[in-house]
Design a protein around this motif. Structure first.
Motif, PDB file in Angstrom:
ATOM      1  N   ALA A 416      -9.190 -19.133   4.768  1.00  0.00           N
ATOM      2  CA  ALA A 416      -8.815 -19.922   3.588  1.00  0.00           C
ATOM      3  C   ALA A 416      -9.063 -21.391   3.831  1.00  0.00           C
ATOM      4  CB  ALA A 416      -7.353 -19.671   3.235  1.00  0.00           C
ATOM      5  N   PHE A 417      -8.837 -21.834   5.066  1.00  0.00           N
ATOM      6  CA  PHE A 417      -9.099 -23.240   5.379  1.00  0.00           C
ATOM      7  C   PHE A 417     -10.585 -23.518   5.468  1.00  0.00           C
ATOM      8  CE2 PHE A 417      -5.475 -25.895   5.762  1.00  0.00           C
ATOM      9  CZ  PHE A 417      -4.425 -25.001   5.764  1.00  0.00           C
ATOM     10  N   GLY A 616     -11.299 -29.107  18.642  1.00  0.00           N
ATOM     11  CA  GLY A 616     -11.976 -28.936  17.362  1.00  0.00           C
ATOM     12  C   GLY A 616     -13.260 -29.744  17.314  1.00  0.00           C
TER      13      GLY A 616
ATOM     14  N   THR C  41     -11.711 -26.656  12.011  1.00  0.00           N
ATOM     15  CA  THR C  41     -11.337 -26.092  13.304  1.00  0.00           C
ATOM     16  C   THR C  41      -9.997 -26.633  13.777  1.00  0.00           C
ATOM     17  OG1 THR C  41     -12.815 -27.746  14.254  1.00  0.00           O
ATOM     18  CG2 THR C  41     -13.633 -25.506  14.142  1.00  0.00           C
ATOM     19  N   GLY C  42      -9.578 -27.766  13.272  1.00  0.00           N
ATOM     20  CA  GLY C  42      -8.319 -28.381  13.698  1.00  0.00           C
ATOM     21  C   GLY C  42      -7.094 -27.624  13.221  1.00  0.00           C
ATOM     22  N   ILE C  43      -7.288 -26.750  12.231  1.00  0.00           N
ATOM     23  CA  ILE C  43      -6.158 -25.992  11.685  1.00  0.00           C
ATOM     24  C   ILE C  43      -5.552 -25.087  12.754  1.00  0.00           C
ATOM     25  CG2 ILE C  43      -7.478 -24.002  10.836  1.00  0.00           C
ATOM     26  CD1 ILE C  43      -4.639 -25.811   9.021  1.00  0.00           C
ATOM     27  N   LEU C  44      -6.379 -24.679  13.714  1.00  0.00           N
ATOM     28  CA  LEU C  44      -5.884 -23.768  14.754  1.00  0.00           C
ATOM     29  C   LEU C  44      -4.823 -24.444  15.618  1.00  0.00           C
ATOM     30  CD1 LEU C  44      -9.358 -22.290  15.715  1.00  0.00           C
ATOM     31  CD2 LEU C  44      -7.667 -21.364  14.118  1.00  0.00           C
ATOM     32  N   GLU C  45      -4.980 -25.754  15.807  1.00  0.00           N
ATOM     33  CA  GLU C  45      -3.980 -26.483  16.597  1.00  0.00           C
ATOM     34  C   GLU C  45      -2.646 -26.510  15.857  1.00  0.00           C
ATOM     35  OE1 GLU C  45      -5.824 -30.291  17.253  1.00  0.00           O
ATOM     36  OE2 GLU C  45      -7.471 -29.395  18.374  1.00  0.00           O
ATOM     37  N   ILE C  47      -1.550 -24.211  13.783  1.00  0.00           N
ATOM     38  CA  ILE C  47      -0.952 -22.874  13.901  1.00  0.00           C
ATOM     39  C   ILE C  47      -0.280 -22.703  15.259  1.00  0.00           C
ATOM     40  CG2 ILE C  47      -1.483 -20.396  13.990  1.00  0.00           C
ATOM     41  CD1 ILE C  47      -3.772 -21.051  11.963  1.00  0.00           C
ATOM     42  N   ASP C  60      -2.372 -13.863   9.789  1.00  0.00           N
ATOM     43  CA  ASP C  60      -3.672 -14.285   9.241  1.00  0.00           C
ATOM     44  C   ASP C  60      -3.574 -14.599   7.755  1.00  0.00           C
ATOM     45  OD1 ASP C  60      -6.093 -12.255  11.120  1.00  0.00           O
ATOM     46  OD2 ASP C  60      -4.791 -13.936  11.663  1.00  0.00           O
ATOM     47  N   THR C  63      -2.371 -18.090   6.665  1.00  0.00           N
ATOM     48  CA  THR C  63      -3.076 -19.329   7.000  1.00  0.00           C
ATOM     49  C   THR C  63      -3.799 -19.835   5.763  1.00  0.00           C
ATOM     50  OG1 THR C  63      -5.032 -18.120   7.758  1.00  0.00           O
ATOM     51  CG2 THR C  63      -3.378 -18.675   9.401  1.00  0.00           C
ATOM     52  N   VAL C  64      -3.010 -20.236   4.774  1.00  0.00           N
ATOM     53  CA  VAL C  64      -3.563 -20.724   3.510  1.00  0.00           C
ATOM     54  C   VAL C  64      -2.980 -22.109   3.212  1.00  0.00           C
ATOM     55  CG1 VAL C  64      -3.991 -18.444   2.552  1.00  0.00           C
ATOM     56  CG2 VAL C  64      -1.752 -19.519   2.224  1.00  0.00           C
ATOM     57  N   LEU C  68       0.194 -24.283   4.733  1.00  0.00           N
ATOM     58  CA  LEU C  68      -0.117 -25.178   5.847  1.00  0.00           C
ATOM     59  C   LEU C  68      -0.842 -26.453   5.427  1.00  0.00           C
ATOM     60  CD1 LEU C  68      -1.555 -22.509   8.368  1.00  0.00           C
ATOM     61  CD2 LEU C  68       0.823 -23.145   7.984  1.00  0.00           C
TER      62      LEU C  68
END
Lengths: 662, 76, 89
Positions: A416-417, A616, C41-45, C47, C60, C63-64, C68
């Motif tokens: 979604a991101f 990232g 890719t920064g969203i993983l940090e 989470i 999973d 993660t919207v 977030l």
């Protein structure tokens, strides 16, 4: 290949010592010999890498009566045909070099000679009769050419480090250049990262004489209006493309007096070029590949597959993070620009392998992605267009999963991101729809700048309005063509051909040759319907169809793997070399005045916590931007970029100062 | 609307040839819905049409015949 | 409670993505993606931070952006998932 340099000065003839110093700074580009010329008002210098007519083609070189003199970096691959035509028109040649063909072609056709050149070049032509200096660069920016105006005169060179051999050329980073780099990945010609230093734009010719300095394009990137492309049949187009790529590769492989090798990355482009050139030699082709210690980056299996299939003598070099860190300062010194990726460093090590193997020339696959629709960015752009037709549609939104299939399946990844990120700044009528995500995420780097540097960027008129340069007719092009224009104007000359290409090859005195950037291949590809480049989301459609018979299915079918190397992990793991803390120390940061020290410390602390891995995309770029810009400042502003060497022997010295005009 | 050049994909005698191009070389994703989306992307770009959410679906886009049928409607 | 959670989240955003630059701290309702503070890719940090600092498990499907995408959404998400949320210190 070679290095060129020179000065134009209204006063007394230029200083021979200065010319020699400039030529010496280009020795890596020309270790086989050198030459210089002094005349009233001008000096020319040349560092030679001898490839065609190794005995006869020394430079500077003139026409029959000595009225035109040239220094030239590059190759004109159709020089044989042009030479024959010129001889039939009465021109007398003394050498077998392609350099001499340029001089006679200029005599015969003037500026229109440039249309007839199929090759890669930067040259300076001194016309003694007209008292005119002519500078030119090839269509897409394969070869570099920098210049600076100095007190009524001009100094020019293949690399900035040779310009800085002249102490009267001021040395400073250019805030506007940094702003462009931290948006477009590099400056856009004529701008460079250095204040007061310009680069001749690709496809341009410049004149300097009593009327002043002026430049204009002799060629520009163009595409047919969408739907009016002349050839619509895929089979016919595939044949036409194949013919031209085969001919382009043949010319580049055979027109050399020294042996030519080939790069093999494991991807389609270099597999095609290597496969084609392998057919033109009775002795085994030497191929060269990069391997990585880290499986995440390594493409060794595909390289071996292709090398075995072609029966080449294969060489490879294995690169790890420590290797990257060790050579990185030298890499920056050759790139002469901030780098947002460490990817040039392994290429520096690859060309070093080529040199150690006794080769001077390699054929490589650069250009296929730009010209034939191979970039991930083009696929992202097509998905973004798909979304503009109904931005709130959930089913359309799932197209993000087609871009990077691993994103949907790997746990913790956030599709979604991904959709949110790629769907930002979605305006159907935006000519830069394709490039907004990249420009926006790169611009995050500017958050690291000092308040003072940001103010200076704003004063300088940044940001550059690149879209203002899009030709008027681009409104009627296919959107893919607009994306290609942007890519061929920014990333290709500014990074791929320079920091990753010419600079890394020439650092080890290797000439690169690029069949996909052949004049006739580019003209043909630019006229293709968009779906023959990107078919839905299938990249390089026509290239795959045209060469399916030469390639193993595993290579045709493999998902696009952009060339990547270890980035922050090379510099932020324990055991990183001392230079990393030296260039990011308080004194170095204050001296450069570019980055806010507190923010740099925060960034490095974060990066070091995980040894630089798992960062990232933007954080990786941040680390690279800081390290490379700081190195650049240290080498070229505090220092003068030099690694002064004596010009290579044999040295030719030509003195025309005592002679009147012809 | 300017007249379409004779060889444009949307010309009746060309639609099949252009569809042939698509099916000659593609990478199925393994998911029928994603494949339908990939086909929709191609169809919208190559033929200049816009599909509805209902049409971006395996029911309308799985297989060459279904796609041909959908295009006949859109290009009429 | 809300304030504690929100301030802890804001603190993470500022230190992890802005390297301490308070002057660019986002408004609670500001989209972290649109403002360029978090890239894809920064969203993983983010989470990882929620999972370690608030002892949550982020599925999973969760993660919207609704959960977030902004400091306000994150705060609401944390409070919903554990009403008596204490930062796991």
């Amino acid at each position: 290949m070679c290095g060129i340099c020179g000065v134009a000065t209204p006063g007394p003839p230029p200083d021979a010592a200065l010319l020699l110093r400039m030529v010496g700074r280009l020795r890596h580009r020309g270790p086989d010999g050198s030459g210089y010329l002094r005349d009233q008002g001008v000096g020319l210098g040349h560092a030679r890498l001898a490839i065609i007519d190794t005995t006869g083609g020394a430079q500077p070189l003139s026409n029959e009566d000595g009225s035109l003199w040239i220094v030239f970096n590059g190759e004109i691959f159709n020089y044989v045909e042009l030479g024959n035509e010129l001889r039939s028109r009465g021109h007398a040649f003394r050498t077998a070099s392609d350099t001499e063909v340029i001089v006679h072609a200029w005599e015969e056709w003037g500026e229109r000679a440039l249309d007839r050149f199929n090759g890669q070049w930067a040259f300076a032509l001194w016309d003694r009769t007209r008292r005119q200096l002519v500078l030119s660069r090839d269509r897409l920016g394969v070869r570099p050419l920098y210049y600076a105006h100095t007190g009524g005169g001009l100094v020019f060179a293949s690399e900035v480090k040779a310009l800085f051999a002249d102490p009267s050329v001021p040395r400073a980073l250019d805030p506007a250049g940094l702003d462009e780099t931290f948006t477009y990945w590099s400056t856009v010609a004529p701008r460079t990262p250095f204040a007061g230093v310009r680069q001749l734009e690709p496809g341009h010719v410049a004149y300097l004489d009593a009327h002043g300095f002026r430049s204009h394009p002799y060629w520009s990137i163009d595409f047919p209006p969408r739907g009016e492309e002349p050839g619509q049949d895929a089979v016919a187009n595939a044949e036409g493309l194949r013919e031209r790529i085969v001919e382009a590769s043949r010319l580049r492989f055979t027109r050399s007096d020294v042996p030519v090798g080939a790069y093999l990355s494991g991807g389609i482009d270099s597999s095609v070029t290597a496969a084609v050139v392998a057919r033109h030699t009775d002795v085994p082709l030497d191929t060269f590949s990069l391997r990585f210690a880290d499986d995440e980056f390594d493409e060794g299996d595909y390289q071996q597959l292709m090398a075995r299939r072609l029966g080449t003598r294969h060489h490879d070099v294995v690169v790890g993070p420590q290797d990257v860190a060790e050579v990185f300062p030298e890499v920056v010194r050759h790139a002469e620009a901030p780098l947002l990726r460490a990817a040039p460093a392994p290429l520096f090590l690859l060309s070093r392998l080529v040199r150690a193997s006794g080769y001077k020339v390699v054929v490589t696959g650069e250009g296929a992605d730009e010209v034939l629709g191979g970039y991930d960015l083009y696929r992202e752009a097509r998905v973004r267009e798909f979304w503009t037709r109904d931005p709130s549609s959930d089913v359309r939104g799932r197209a993000a999963e087609l871009l990077y299939p691993w994103m949907a399946r790997a746990p913790g990844q956030a599709p979604a991101f991904a959709r949110g990120f790629f769907g930002l700044h979605l305006a159907a009528d935006d000519p830069a729809l394709s490039h907004r995500p990249r420009w926006t995420s790169t611009a995050a780097l500017k958050g690291l700048l000092t308040a003072d540097m940001r103010a200076r960027c704003a004063e300088s008129g940044a940001p550059l309005d690149l879209l203002a340069r899009l030709p008027a007719q681009s409104a009627g092009w296919d959107p893919l063509a607009r994306a290609q224009w942007l890519e061929m104007t920014t990333l290709l000359p500014g990074y791929i051909l320079s920091s990753q290409g010419d600079r890394m090859l020439m650092a080890n005195s290797i000439e690169g040759r690029f069949p996909f950037l052949d004049r006739d291949v580019v003209a043909y590809a630019d006229a293709l319907p968009a779906r023959h480049k990107l078919s839905g989301l299938e990249e390089k459609y026509l290239l795959k169809r045209a060469f399916a018979d030469l390639l193993p299915p595993e290579i045709v079918r493999r998902p696009k793997q952009p060339y990547r190397a270890p980035d922050a992990a090379s510099f932020c793991a324990p055991g990183a070399p001392d230079w990393v803390s030296d260039v990011t120390g308080a004194d170095a940061l204050a001296a450069a005045g570019v980055f806010e020290p507190r923010l740099v410390q925060g960034l490095l602390t974060k990066a070091r916590r995980s040894g630089g891995s798992g960062l990232g995309n933007t954080d990786n770029m941040r680390v690279l931007a800081v390290l490379s810009t700081q190195l650049l400042h240290h080498q070229f502003v505090v220092g003068d970029g030099g690694d002064d060497a004596a010009p290579a022997t044999p040295l030719t010295a030509i003195d025309l100062t005592g002679e009147g005009q012809p | 609307m300017p007249s379409r050049p004779p060889d444009a994909p949307t010309a009746p005698h060309r639609v099949d040839a252009v569809l042939d191009e698509f099916y000659a070389l593609r990478t199925p994703s393994g998911d029928p819905v994603l494949d339908a989306i990939a086909t929709a992307i191609f169809v919208e770009d190559a033929f200049g049409v816009t599909l509805s959410d209902a049409e971006i679906d395996p029911a309308h886009l799985a297989g060459r015949d279904a796609v041909r049928h959908l295009l006949t409607r859109h290009l009429a | 409670m809300v304030e504690q959670v929100q301030s802890r989240i804001m603190g993470f955003i500022v230190s992890n993505y802005l390297f301490g630059d308070e002057s660019r701290a986002p408004e609670p309702d500001e989209s972290l993606l649109e403002s360029g503070i978090v890239d894809s890719t920064g969203i993983l940090e983010l989470i990882q931070f929620l999972e370690s600092d608030f002892a949550l498990e982020v599925k999973d499907s969760e993660t919207v952006p609704d959960n977030l995408g902004s400091v306000a959404n994150l705060t609401r998400f944390v409070l919903e998932r554990s009403p008596d949320a204490e930062p796991a210190s």
